[in-house]
Write a protein that holds these residues in place. Structure first.
Motif, short mmCIF file in Angstrom:
data_model
loop_
_atom_site.label_atom_id
_atom_site.label_comp_id
_atom_site.label_asym_id
_atom_site.label_seq_id
_atom_site.Cartn_x
_atom_site.Cartn_y
_atom_site.Cartn_z
N HIS A 254 14.33 -14.61 1.44
CA HIS A 254 13.63 -15.86 0.90
C HIS A 254 14.86 -16.90 1.14
CE1 HIS A 254 10.43 -13.82 -0.51
NE2 HIS A 254 10.93 -12.71 -1.17
N GLY A 256 16.65 -20.36 0.04
CA GLY A 256 16.76 -21.17 -1.10
C GLY A 256 17.99 -21.76 -1.02
N LYS A 324 19.22 -16.93 -11.04
CA LYS A 324 17.77 -16.60 -10.66
C LYS A 324 16.96 -16.41 -11.83
CE LYS A 324 18.20 -11.50 -10.76
NZ LYS A 324 18.31 -10.35 -9.96
N LEU A 385 13.08 -28.31 -8.25
CA LEU A 385 12.83 -26.90 -8.74
C LEU A 385 13.95 -25.95 -8.52
CD1 LEU A 385 9.32 -25.34 -8.56
CD2 LEU A 385 11.48 -24.06 -9.28
N THR A 387 15.45 -23.15 -10.06
CA THR A 387 15.08 -21.29 -10.39
C THR A 387 13.86 -21.12 -10.32
OG1 THR A 387 17.27 -21.72 -11.48
CG2 THR A 387 16.19 -19.46 -11.44
N GLU A 388 13.23 -20.22 -9.63
CA GLU A 388 11.78 -19.75 -9.73
C GLU A 388 11.38 -18.87 -11.03
OE1 GLU A 388 14.28 -18.35 -7.98
OE2 GLU A 388 13.62 -16.82 -7.02
N ASN A 390 8.92 -18.04 -13.90
CA ASN A 390 7.32 -17.71 -14.07
C ASN A 390 6.86 -19.33 -14.49
OD1 ASN A 390 6.73 -15.75 -12.67
ND2 ASN A 390 6.80 -14.46 -14.52
N ARG A 393 6.01 -22.04 -11.99
CA ARG A 393 5.27 -21.66 -10.99
C ARG A 393 3.92 -22.07 -11.06
NH1 ARG A 393 7.06 -17.06 -7.62
NH2 ARG A 393 8.94 -16.30 -8.47
N ASP A 411 11.54 -28.69 -3.84
CA ASP A 411 11.40 -27.65 -4.27
C ASP A 411 12.21 -26.64 -3.48
OD1 ASP A 411 10.27 -25.10 -4.83
OD2 ASP A 411 8.15 -25.49 -4.04
N ARG A 413 12.95 -23.54 -3.78
CA ARG A 413 12.71 -22.02 -3.95
C ARG A 413 11.07 -21.95 -3.25
NH1 ARG A 413 16.84 -18.65 -5.37
NH2 ARG A 413 17.93 -19.65 -7.15
N VAL A 415 8.19 -22.87 -3.88
CA VAL A 415 7.21 -22.07 -4.94
C VAL A 415 5.88 -22.93 -4.54
CG1 VAL A 415 6.45 -22.25 -7.37
CG2 VAL A 415 8.81 -21.52 -6.84
N SER A 430 10.54 -29.01 0.82
CA SER A 430 10.99 -27.68 0.55
C SER A 430 12.27 -27.32 1.36
CB SER A 430 9.91 -26.90 0.11
OG SER A 430 9.10 -26.80 1.53
#
Ligand code: UDX
Length: 434
Positions: A254, A256, A324, A385, A387-388, A390, A393, A411, A413, A415, A430
């Protein structure tokens, strides 16, 4: 079996609680009396989902206890785990082993019968030999073994990682020590978890090689993301396209803002030091570290370019501060590069994080801390954004649009979906996606 766990930091506390859940009797020892007092009251000093319940139930069952007194724990233990910190030594990046050696010496004075001393702290190749020499020095006639048993726990899913590991690595050439470790980990045999027995130095190196390889995957995909941006390709699809190849695997691809945390930055540096000391340069790991450092340093420029080249006088809402999600850990978080750079260039930063604020405050004193994303975004010129979690999200996009001075989102991450954000009227960027 009876276990002493020296050190109630992340590794020691999680491992101690999980071993007690396996049914072993575990005594966790720490020099920090206030920490032990808190633990005895059922207070968990770190944020790790599920750990509080595990500590509580095993303490209640009498299988898990805490003390500041090593002498209460060591005699009669089948295994004594060393799980103290090995921070990067200031100045040279070497792992600082003073706590490991001090623990070894103290353990040595207390040993009475055959015991296996197990290094769980991440220690450079050869440390097991040093620990053995220290103990041999204090107890020349005693039978004991020193084994290496590295941990591969991820913050936020540490209990799951301990209970359902991909493998357990044990480094010792002593059959007697192997037998003790085999019995300690027997509950995992139901899941047919492979236990890999190696020589001690090999086991020590496996830990560093694993973390450095994972960091390599991340830096690799991050560079691919930059290339994707330059040529108009999509890094998520590249990751999928290569990850479906079983030889490559889809995990840790991923893209980031760069990796952080308590392990990858510290362990890659320590491995480089070991390599340097032995005259065997590790060019790939070196590049991985450089790429990650430059990536974090360039984060503020991404924000700047979305604000017409300057953040001075602008308000930036930052969602997420920890390195994270599902942790309160701020160590080497990209936030520590991004936010000071923005503030230095005259931006006002409003930030929020579900668990990290307490840790972040002393490290980032110059910003406004908000209770949630909407409060942070209220009146901001851009939302970043970072840190992803929840909580970030499924933001109410029309609502954040109405709260921002202009609808802009960076963004970091990946998301959100670019087409949906553009349809909602956002200027949206992103990582590595057109
Ligand atoms: C890591 C190892 O995974 C674990 O086995 C080891 O024992 C300790 O170090 P941890 O630091 O808790 O665990 O987190 P991890 O989930 O591995 O993530 C580390 C960093 O890499 C984070 O900053 C994360 O955001 C980043 N990362 C991870 C990416 O940028 N992309 C990915 O695909 C995966």
């Amino acid at each position: 079996m009876r276990i002493t766990m020296v050190g109630t930091g992340y590794v020691g506390l999680v491992s101690g609680a999980c071993f007690s859940e396996f049914g072993h009797d575990v005594i966790c020892v720490d020099k920090d009396a206030s920490k032990i007092a808190r633990l005895e009251n059922g207070e968990i000093p770190i944020f790790e989902p599920g750990l509080d319940a595990l500590v509580e139930s095993n303490a209640k069952a009498g299988r898990l206890s805490f003390t500041t007194d090593l002498a209460e724990a060591v005699p009669g233990s089948d295994a004594v785990f060393i799980a103290v910190g090995t921070p990067s030594r200031r100045g040279d990046g070497h792992a600082d082993l003073q706590y490991v050696y001090a623990a070894a010496k103290e353990i040595g004075t207390l040993l009475e019968d055959y015991t296996v001393i197990v290094n769980k702290s991440t220690v450079p190749v050869g440390t097991g030999g040093e620990v053995e020499a220290i103990i041999r020095d204090v107890k020349p006639a005693l039978e004991f073994d020193v084994a290496s048993n590295p941990e591969f726990l991820r913050e936020g899913s540490a209990i799951e990682d301990f209970m359902r590991p991909d493998r357990v690595v044990v480094g010792t050439s002593s059959e007697r020590a192997r037998d003790v470790l085999r019995r300690l980990y027997r509950p995992l045999s139901l899941r047919e978890t492979p236990i890999l027995f190696t020589e001690r130095t090999t086991s020590e190196l496996i830990k560093y090689a694993a973390n450095s390889f994972l960091a390599t995957k991340i830096s690799f995909i991050n560079e691919m993301a930059d290339l994707c941006e330059a040529v108009g390709a999509n890094v998520q699809e590249v990751a999928k396209g290569i990850g479906l190849d079983g030889r490559i695997g889809s995990k840790f691809l991923h893209a980031g803002p760069g990796y952080g945390g308590s392990c990858f930055p510290k362990d890659t540096l320590a491995l480089l030091k070991t390599a340097e000391d032995t005259g065997m340069p590790l060019r790939i790991v070196n590049a991985v570290v450089d790429v990650n450092k430059m990536r974090k340093e360039a984060l503020a420029d991404r924000v700047k370019s979305m604000l017409d080249g300057s953040v001075s006088g602008k308000t930036v809402a930052v969602l997420g501060l920890t390195f994270k999600p599902n942790t309160d850990d701020m160590r080497d978080s990209p936030a520590l590069d991004l936010i000071p750079a923005l503030v230095n260039e005259g931006a006002t930063v409003r930030a929020c994080d579900p668990e990290g604020v307490e840790q972040a405050r002393p490290m980032l004193p110059e910003i406004t801390y908000c209770d949630d994303a909407y409060e942070a975004i209220d009146g901001a010129d851009i939302v970043v954004l970072l840190t992803e979690w929840n909580a970030f999200r499924a933001l109410d996009i029309p609502r954040i649009k109405s709260l921002l001075t202009a609808p802009k989102m960076l963004d970091l991450r990946n998301v959100y979906r670019a087409d949906e954000m553009r349809d909602a009227g956002f200027t949206y960027q992103s990582i590595g996606r057109p």
